[in-house]
Design a protein around this motif. Structure first.
Motif, PDB file in Angstrom:
ATOM      1  N   THR A  90       0.441 -10.231 -30.745  1.00 38.18           N
ATOM      2  CA  THR A  90      -0.505  -9.357 -31.455  1.00 38.18           C
ATOM      3  C   THR A  90      -1.648  -8.979 -30.514  1.00 38.18           C
ATOM      4  O   THR A  90      -1.704  -9.440 -29.374  1.00 38.18           O
ATOM      5  CB  THR A  90      -1.078 -10.092 -32.684  1.00 38.18           C
ATOM      6  OG1 THR A  90      -1.786 -11.235 -32.205  1.00 38.18           O
ATOM      7  CG2 THR A  90       0.005 -10.527 -33.645  1.00 38.18           C
ATOM      8  N   THR A  98      -2.851 -10.828 -36.314  1.00 38.90           N
ATOM      9  CA  THR A  98      -2.757 -12.251 -35.930  1.00 38.90           C
ATOM     10  C   THR A  98      -2.726 -13.116 -37.200  1.00 38.90           C
ATOM     11  O   THR A  98      -1.935 -14.053 -37.315  1.00 38.90           O
ATOM     12  CB  THR A  98      -3.957 -12.626 -35.043  1.00 38.90           C
ATOM     13  OG1 THR A  98      -3.981 -11.729 -33.941  1.00 38.90           O
ATOM     14  CG2 THR A  98      -3.861 -14.052 -34.541  1.00 38.90           C
ATOM     15  N   VAL A 113       2.361 -17.191 -32.915  1.00 37.10           N
ATOM     16  CA  VAL A 113       1.674 -15.914 -32.719  1.00 37.10           C
ATOM     17  C   VAL A 113       0.759 -16.032 -31.515  1.00 37.10           C
ATOM     18  O   VAL A 113       0.016 -17.006 -31.384  1.00 37.10           O
ATOM     19  CB  VAL A 113       0.855 -15.547 -33.979  1.00 37.10           C
ATOM     20  CG1 VAL A 113      -0.035 -14.350 -33.709  1.00 37.10           C
ATOM     21  CG2 VAL A 113       1.801 -15.230 -35.121  1.00 37.10           C
ATOM     22  N   GLU A 115      -2.145 -13.923 -29.503  1.00 38.79           N
ATOM     23  CA  GLU A 115      -3.000 -12.731 -29.437  1.00 38.79           C
ATOM     24  C   GLU A 115      -3.243 -12.481 -27.950  1.00 38.79           C
ATOM     25  O   GLU A 115      -4.002 -13.186 -27.314  1.00 38.79           O
ATOM     26  CB  GLU A 115      -4.308 -12.988 -30.182  1.00 38.79           C
ATOM     27  CG  GLU A 115      -5.108 -11.742 -30.381  1.00 38.79           C
ATOM     28  CD  GLU A 115      -6.306 -11.982 -31.289  1.00 38.79           C
ATOM     29  OE1 GLU A 115      -7.306 -12.530 -30.803  1.00 38.79           O
ATOM     30  OE2 GLU A 115      -6.227 -11.635 -32.483  1.00 38.79           O
TER      31      GLU A 115
END
Ligand SMILES: C[S@@+](CC[C@H](N)C(=O)[O-])C[C@H]1O[C@@H](n2cnc3c(N)ncnc32)[C@H](O)[C@@H]1O
Length: 391
Positions: A90, A98, A113, A115
């Protein structure tokens, strides 16, 4: 009656990187609209080993129908194959992503995830923080005296649609706005504090025509071929992959439009008296930036980068900001802030010895001395390059 679809997205799969990307706005009214996407996702998942990357850096919107379809495929694949790891990439630019995809980690810990810009270009943090603001203000004030005359030679004129990428605190955008009255002016940066400052300055001066946006120059959400003139000042030199940014500048520029960049070759800063000490410090400054993967010698390399990015009619020139341009104290102020920022924070971060820092500081102080000396001369050279996107 079915509602018209608000979806406008592209999905791609890159087998080499095991990366599935979704770009645009994914808001189907019915699951059937995602058939092709789901099919590509499932066949891509079936063929991977190890980590499967889902790139949603430029997925601007996603409704619940689409989220459930994507999440369902990813969760199912991970529960059927415990060897599989899914990394959803993300960006902080798309604020919700996120959080939304982060929830999948609770369903299956093999879905993570990342970022990608949360620890962005660590060296650049020096340049994104509030203390850099006064330097940028004075720098722009001094370079503008030159650039307002240079810009028309590179295609700037009234009434254009313009984007200033890596706009910093937005002073340049304000000056362009006043001088060249653009039809539209977008200014983008990845520093929230700089943008906050820029918006405040614009409000204080009653300027309403500039759209300030938070974004990543390497992955802009701006659409293709929108701008007649794209500027990016003193920024290519701080990226370890300037070609990626240039590719984005090229993408958002209209065919026949121009991209305009400025960069330094810091080792060519000069001054007299005390030229030798000044030279030593700026050579060291160049090495200090290189240590943090930034190239303050970029200026004269701009032509090569522009040609390789596909531009034609590349024009280049350089100018020297000097202590004689206006009030010598302005020049001295810039050098003083460089000393604080570079011999202070940055040099310390590299772990330089006290002896080194003292000598390093002295060169800046000598530059300042030359700037304020009644018979002194002090200079800071800047390179300008612009190229046309072939029509
Ligand atoms: C040296 S400053 C130049 C600012 C301005 N163009 C000027 O000339 O005053 C570099 C700017 O690039 C911005 N920047 C760094 N990385 C960026 C990224 N990935 N996307 C957008 N802006 C970024 C920083 O926040 C900073 O404002």
């Amino acid at each position: 009656m079915a509602k018209p679809s608000q979806s406008s997205f592209v999905v791609k799969y890159d087998d080499n990187n095991q990366e599935f990307s979704i770009i645009g706005s994914m808001r189907p009214q019915d699951v059937s609209e995602l058939e092709a996407c789901t099919k590509l996702l499932e066949t891509s998942l079936a063929g991977v080993r190890g980590t499967f990357y889902v790139n949603v850096k430029r997925l601007v919107r996603l409704n619940n129908i689409a989220f459930h379809v994507l999440a369902g495929s990813l969760v199912r694949a991970c529960s059927e194959r415990p060897d599989l790891r899914v990394a959803v990439i993300t960006s902080s630019v798309v604020g919700w992503s996120t959080r939304k995809f982060g929830a999948l980690n609770k369903v299956n810990p093999n879905i993570v995830v990342e970022e990608y810009d949360s620890e962005f270009y660590p060296g650049q943090s020096f340049l994104e923080e509030g203390e850099f603001i006064p330097i940028l203000r004075t720098q722009t004030k001094m370079t503008w005296r030159h650039e307002r005359n240079i810009l028309p030679r590179h295609g700037m004129r009234e009434g254009l649609t313009i984007a200033d990428i890596c706009c910093g605190i937005g002073d340049f955008a304000v000056l362009v706005y006043k001088e060249f009255k653009p039809a539209r002016l977008v200014a983008l940066d990845h520093s929230r504090s700089s943008l906050g400052y820029a918006r405040k300055v614009a409000a204080d001066f009653g300027i309403q025509g500039i759209e300030y946006i938070y974004g990543d120059a390497a992955e802009m959400l701006l659409e293709d071929e929108q701008f007649d003139f794209v500027t990016c000042r003193h920024a290519l030199q701080i990226f370890n992959k300037p070609d990626l940014i240039l590719k984005e500048l090229f993408r958002i520029c209209k065919p026949g439009g121009r991209v305009y960049v400025t960069n330094e070759k810091i080792s060519q800063c000069l001054g007299e008296p005390r030229g030798e000490s000044i030279q030593w410090t700026y050579d060291e400054l160049s090495k200090l930036f290189a240590h943090f993967d930034m190239d303050l010698e970029f200026g004269p390399k701009s032509r090569k980068f522009m040609v390789e990015a596909g531009f034609d009619d590349v024009r280049m020139e350089s100018f020297m900001v000097t202590n004689l341009d206006g009030d010598p104290q302005d020049f001295a102020d810039i050098v003083k802030s460089w000393e604080e920022l570079f011999a202070g924070g940055m040099s310390q971060q590299r772990g330089d010895s006290a002896e080194f820092v003292e000598k390093f500081r002295r060169g800046f102080q000598d530059h300042l001395f030359a700037a304020l000396h009644p018979k002194g001369y002090a200079g800071w050279p800047v390179w300008v390059a612009s190229g046309r996107k072939p029509a």
